[in-house]
Design a protein around this motif. Sequence first.
Motif, mmCIF file in Angstrom:
data_model
loop_
_atom_site.group_PDB
_atom_site.id
_atom_site.type_symbol
_atom_site.label_atom_id
_atom_site.label_comp_id
_atom_site.label_asym_id
_atom_site.label_seq_id
_atom_site.Cartn_x
_atom_site.Cartn_y
_atom_site.Cartn_z
ATOM 1 N N SER A 243 0.844 -1.193 0.000
ATOM 2 C CA SER A 243 0.000 0.000 0.000
ATOM 3 C C SER A 243 0.884 1.250 0.000
ATOM 4 O O SER A 243 2.057 1.199 0.384
ATOM 5 C CB SER A 243 -0.887 0.011 1.243
ATOM 6 O OG SER A 243 -0.109 0.210 2.406
ATOM 7 N N GLU A 244 0.308 2.368 -0.405
ATOM 8 C CA GLU A 244 1.056 3.633 -0.370
ATOM 9 C C GLU A 244 1.523 3.941 1.048
ATOM 10 O O GLU A 244 2.629 4.447 1.241
ATOM 11 C CB GLU A 244 0.206 4.780 -0.900
ATOM 12 C CG GLU A 244 0.062 4.782 -2.396
ATOM 13 C CD GLU A 244 -0.757 5.945 -2.920
ATOM 14 O OE1 GLU A 244 -1.036 6.906 -2.156
ATOM 15 O OE2 GLU A 244 -1.116 5.900 -4.103
ATOM 16 N N LYS A 245 0.701 3.639 2.030
ATOM 17 C CA LYS A 245 1.055 3.899 3.424
ATOM 18 C C LYS A 245 2.305 3.118 3.817
ATOM 19 O O LYS A 245 3.254 3.678 4.373
ATOM 20 C CB LYS A 245 -0.110 3.521 4.335
ATOM 21 C CG LYS A 245 0.170 3.688 5.823
ATOM 22 C CD LYS A 245 -1.039 3.228 6.659
ATOM 23 C CE LYS A 245 -0.839 3.408 8.136
ATOM 24 N NZ LYS A 245 0.114 2.514 8.737
ATOM 25 N N VAL A 246 2.335 1.834 3.519
ATOM 26 C CA VAL A 246 3.494 0.998 3.865
ATOM 27 C C VAL A 246 4.718 1.424 3.058
ATOM 28 O O VAL A 246 5.834 1.469 3.590
ATOM 29 C CB VAL A 246 3.181 -0.504 3.676
ATOM 30 C CG1 VAL A 246 4.439 -1.352 3.797
ATOM 31 C CG2 VAL A 246 2.126 -0.955 4.677
ATOM 32 N N ILE A 247 4.519 1.757 1.792
ATOM 33 C CA ILE A 247 5.638 2.212 0.972
ATOM 34 C C ILE A 247 6.261 3.471 1.572
ATOM 35 O O ILE A 247 7.482 3.566 1.700
ATOM 36 C CB ILE A 247 5.194 2.435 -0.488
ATOM 37 C CG1 ILE A 247 4.890 1.086 -1.150
ATOM 38 C CG2 ILE A 247 6.258 3.209 -1.272
ATOM 39 C CD1 ILE A 247 4.205 1.183 -2.498
ATOM 40 N N LYS A 248 5.442 4.424 1.962
ATOM 41 C CA LYS A 248 5.969 5.648 2.582
ATOM 42 C C LYS A 248 6.708 5.332 3.876
ATOM 43 O O LYS A 248 7.772 5.908 4.144
ATOM 44 C CB LYS A 248 4.845 6.641 2.842
ATOM 45 C CG LYS A 248 4.307 7.302 1.598
ATOM 46 C CD LYS A 248 3.134 8.213 1.940
ATOM 47 C CE LYS A 248 2.547 8.874 0.720
ATOM 48 N NZ LYS A 248 1.376 9.704 1.053
ATOM 49 N N GLU A 249 6.162 4.427 4.674
ATOM 50 C CA GLU A 249 6.827 4.041 5.924
ATOM 51 C C GLU A 249 8.178 3.390 5.639
ATOM 52 O O GLU A 249 9.174 3.676 6.314
ATOM 53 C CB GLU A 249 5.945 3.089 6.726
ATOM 54 C CG GLU A 249 4.716 3.750 7.322
ATOM 55 C CD GLU A 249 3.732 2.762 7.945
ATOM 56 O OE1 GLU A 249 3.907 1.524 7.784
ATOM 57 O OE2 GLU A 249 2.766 3.232 8.586
ATOM 58 N N MET A 250 8.235 2.522 4.634
ATOM 59 C CA MET A 250 9.507 1.868 4.286
ATOM 60 C C MET A 250 10.521 2.891 3.792
ATOM 61 O O MET A 250 11.694 2.858 4.194
ATOM 62 C CB MET A 250 9.291 0.778 3.231
ATOM 63 C CG MET A 250 8.596 -0.446 3.751
ATOM 64 S SD MET A 250 8.576 -1.858 2.594
ATOM 65 C CE MET A 250 7.591 -1.214 1.233
ATOM 66 N N VAL A 251 10.086 3.814 2.941
ATOM 67 C CA VAL A 251 10.996 4.835 2.414
ATOM 68 C C VAL A 251 11.489 5.740 3.540
ATOM 69 O O VAL A 251 12.676 6.075 3.601
ATOM 70 C CB VAL A 251 10.323 5.638 1.280
ATOM 71 C CG1 VAL A 251 11.165 6.846 0.887
ATOM 72 C CG2 VAL A 251 10.067 4.748 0.066
ATOM 73 N N GLU A 252 10.611 6.093 4.453
ATOM 74 C CA GLU A 252 11.024 6.931 5.575
ATOM 75 C C GLU A 252 12.092 6.242 6.423
ATOM 76 O O GLU A 252 13.121 6.838 6.757
ATOM 77 C CB GLU A 252 9.829 7.301 6.442
ATOM 78 C CG GLU A 252 10.211 8.194 7.607
ATOM 79 C CD GLU A 252 9.008 8.743 8.342
ATOM 80 O OE1 GLU A 252 9.108 9.880 8.810
ATOM 81 O OE2 GLU A 252 7.991 8.029 8.455
ATOM 82 N N VAL A 253 11.874 4.995 6.752
ATOM 83 C CA VAL A 253 12.853 4.230 7.533
ATOM 84 C C VAL A 253 14.154 4.085 6.753
ATOM 85 O O VAL A 253 15.253 4.227 7.302
ATOM 86 C CB VAL A 253 12.277 2.856 7.936
ATOM 87 C CG1 VAL A 253 13.359 1.900 8.403
ATOM 88 C CG2 VAL A 253 11.224 3.036 9.017
ATOM 89 N N PHE A 254 14.050 3.830 5.463
ATOM 90 C CA PHE A 254 15.224 3.707 4.599
ATOM 91 C C PHE A 254 16.048 4.993 4.614
ATOM 92 O O PHE A 254 17.280 4.949 4.690
ATOM 93 C CB PHE A 254 14.766 3.365 3.175
ATOM 94 C CG PHE A 254 15.857 3.368 2.146
ATOM 95 C CD1 PHE A 254 16.856 2.414 2.172
ATOM 96 C CD2 PHE A 254 15.868 4.316 1.139
ATOM 97 C CE1 PHE A 254 17.858 2.406 1.216
ATOM 98 C CE2 PHE A 254 16.850 4.319 0.178
ATOM 99 C CZ PHE A 254 17.850 3.359 0.210
ATOM 100 N N MET A 255 15.391 6.136 4.573
ATOM 101 C CA MET A 255 16.098 7.412 4.533
ATOM 102 C C MET A 255 16.687 7.801 5.891
ATOM 103 O O MET A 255 17.748 8.413 5.947
ATOM 104 C CB MET A 255 15.152 8.518 4.055
ATOM 105 C CG MET A 255 14.672 8.363 2.622
ATOM 106 S SD MET A 255 15.996 8.397 1.407
ATOM 107 C CE MET A 255 16.538 10.083 1.571
ATOM 108 N N LYS A 256 16.027 7.446 6.976
ATOM 109 C CA LYS A 256 16.443 7.897 8.309
ATOM 110 C C LYS A 256 17.410 6.951 9.018
ATOM 111 O O LYS A 256 18.144 7.382 9.906
ATOM 112 C CB LYS A 256 15.215 8.089 9.202
ATOM 113 C CG LYS A 256 14.399 9.298 8.850
ATOM 114 C CD LYS A 256 13.264 9.485 9.823
ATOM 115 C CE LYS A 256 12.529 10.781 9.555
ATOM 116 N NZ LYS A 256 11.430 10.979 10.498
ATOM 117 N N THR A 257 17.389 5.690 8.681
ATOM 118 C CA THR A 257 18.169 4.697 9.418
ATOM 119 C C THR A 257 19.602 4.659 8.920
ATOM 120 O O THR A 257 19.859 4.613 7.717
ATOM 121 C CB THR A 257 17.519 3.302 9.284
ATOM 122 O OG1 THR A 257 16.161 3.383 9.712
ATOM 123 C CG2 THR A 257 18.266 2.270 10.113
#
Length: 150
Positions: A113-127
Motif C-alpha cells: 500500500s502507499e502507506k506501507v511504501i511511505k513508511e519503508m521509504v522513511e525508515v530507509f532514509m532515516k536509518t
Amino acid sequence: MKVVIGADHGGYQVKEVVKDWLVDRGIDVIDVGAVNYMAEDDFVDYAKQVAREVGGDKEVRGVVFCRNGVGVSIVANRFDGVRCALGFDVEQVRKARTDDDVNCLAIAADYSSEKVIKEMVEVFMKTEFSGEERFVRRLVKLDKLRFESD
C-alpha cells in the motif's frame, strides 16, 4: 542526503506519490524517470540510471519502483557500490540499513500500500548503518566477491 528515484510504467504512479511526499518533507529528490506513464517502457532503463547515481556516493540513496520490485533490484545490484534490497516490511527495511548498509531500495508497487511504501521509504532514509564489526566484515567479503571468477 538526497534520493534518486526511478520507475517504469508499473511503478510510475506510486513513484509520483512518493516523490511529492518526499519533496513536501524537504528531501532533495532527483527523478530520473519515467516522466510520464509509458505502457511499453523498460524497468532496466530507469533502474540503471538510479544505480549510476547511487554507486559510490555515501550521500545518495536510491529508490526504484516496478510492479514486483525484483527486476529493478537485479539491475541495481549489477553496479559497483550499490546494495539494493527489495523492501517488503518496515522492520525488514530497517534491518537492511542497519545490518547490510543498503543504499538502494526496490519497491514492489503491486504488493504494498502507499502507506506501507511511505513508511519503508522513511525508515530507509532515516536509518543509519550500525557499523558493527560483524556487519562491516560481511560487507568487505561482499566487495571481494566481484573480483572472484569461480
